[in-house]
Design an enzyme around this catalytic site. Structure first.
Site, PDB file in Angstrom:
ATOM      1  CB  SER A   5      -0.964  -0.035   1.193  1.00  0.00           C
ATOM      2  OG  SER A   5      -1.977   0.928   1.060  1.00  0.00           O
ATOM      3  CG  ASP A  62      -7.259  -2.781  -2.988  1.00  0.00           C
ATOM      4  OD1 ASP A  62      -7.840  -1.904  -2.308  1.00  0.00           O
ATOM      5  OD2 ASP A  62      -6.041  -3.007  -2.907  1.00  0.00           O
ATOM      6  CG  HIS A  65      -5.868  -2.232   0.628  1.00  0.00           C
ATOM      7  ND1 HIS A  65      -5.210  -1.855  -0.530  1.00  0.00           N
ATOM      8  CD2 HIS A  65      -5.217  -1.591   1.647  1.00  0.00           C
ATOM      9  CE1 HIS A  65      -4.224  -1.036  -0.232  1.00  0.00           C
ATOM     10  NE2 HIS A  65      -4.202  -0.866   1.076  1.00  0.00           N
TER      11      HIS A  65
END
Length: 274
Positions: free
Chosen positions: A95, A225, A254
């Protein structure tokens, strides 16, 4: 486990487990190196040295007022790798940490880097702009900021119990322990630091950084996601990174490093051995 002190006096906490080829991990917002514990343990018991730090303002690192942006995050990572004098490192970022890895390579090159991994990562650019019309409108990130200022504890609980792990999807089976662990990591981080990091992960354009990748790169992204949509993240990044492989986890959210950890850990190990 230890700390280094950066040039601007910030203490960066890191874990250093195992022995063997080196893997360095960069975590997501607003988490810490603890979010990598499953992969760290797995790799450390499979013959690898695994280093994971808490980004400035996160976890057990200092909470400085300044430097809460990608250039400084990347420079902190560079100072850590230089201080430990590790070579042939595989850099893996999740991320926001994927942005950190991209900006590190953009600013510092790959003299210490053997391979790279971008996992549910924010590059090349999340924000909707004239040049990135498919991005996420600024109003969404303004909403994050508003929610954080209003009640950070509730905001973090809502993220973890909802879109991060896909627990808001029909038929999902939430893990309260995982939600609580996410919340705890977030609340350990600095309020100002995590607030300013929203701008860093959403508005930084990593396009030119990705074009500088010259090492084998594994890109893993879930196609459900809700935080970093795959078309804005993994698929777009794979078109910019030479010698990259995109692996799509069907139906994955995610936070796939936890929800799909057995598959994910195995995929990382195979990539390291290749």
């Amino acid at each position: 486990m230890g700390t280094i002190t950066t040039k601007d006096g910030t203490q960066i906490y890191y874990k250093d487990w195992g022995a063997g080829p080196v893997v360095a991990l960069s975590h997501g917002w607003p988490l810490s190196s603890d979010s990598w514990e499953s992969l760290m343990y797995f790799l450390a018991t499979n013959g690898y040295r695994v280093i994971a730090h808490d980004r400035r303002g996160h976890g057990r690192s200092s909470q400085p007022s300044e430097g809460n942006e990608m250039d400084t995050y990347a420079d902190d990572l560079a100072e850590l790798l230089d201080r430990l004098d590790v070579k042939e490192v595989t850099l893996i970022g999740f991320s926001t940490g994927g942005g950190e890895v991209a900006r590190y390579i953009g600013r510092h090159g790959t003299k210490r880097v053997r391979k790279a991994g971008l996992i549910s990562a924010v590059p090349p650019l999340m924000l909707k702009t004239d040049q990135n019309p498919g991005g996420i409108p600024i109003e969404v990130f303004d909403g994050f900021r508003k929610a954080q200022l209003a009640n950070r504890a509730d905001f973090y609980r809502d993220v973890a119990s909802g879109p991060f792990y896909g627990y808001n999807r029909p038929g999902a089976k939430p893990s309260q322990g995982l939600i609580d662990f996410w919340w705890l990591q977030g609340m350990m981080a600095g309020h100002k630091n995590t607030f300013e990091c929203i701008k860093a992960f959403s508005e930084t354009d990593f396009t030119e950084d990705l074009k500088k990748f010259d090492v084998p790169t594994l890109i893993i992204h879930g196609d459900d996601d809700q935080v970093v949509p795959i078309d804005r993240g993994g698929r777009a990044a794979s078109e910019l990174v030479k010698n990259s492989k995109l692996v799509v986890y069907e139906g994955a959210p995610h936070g796939l490093t936890d929800t799909h950890k057995d598959r994910f850990n195995a995929d990382i190990l195979a990539f390291l051995k290749a």
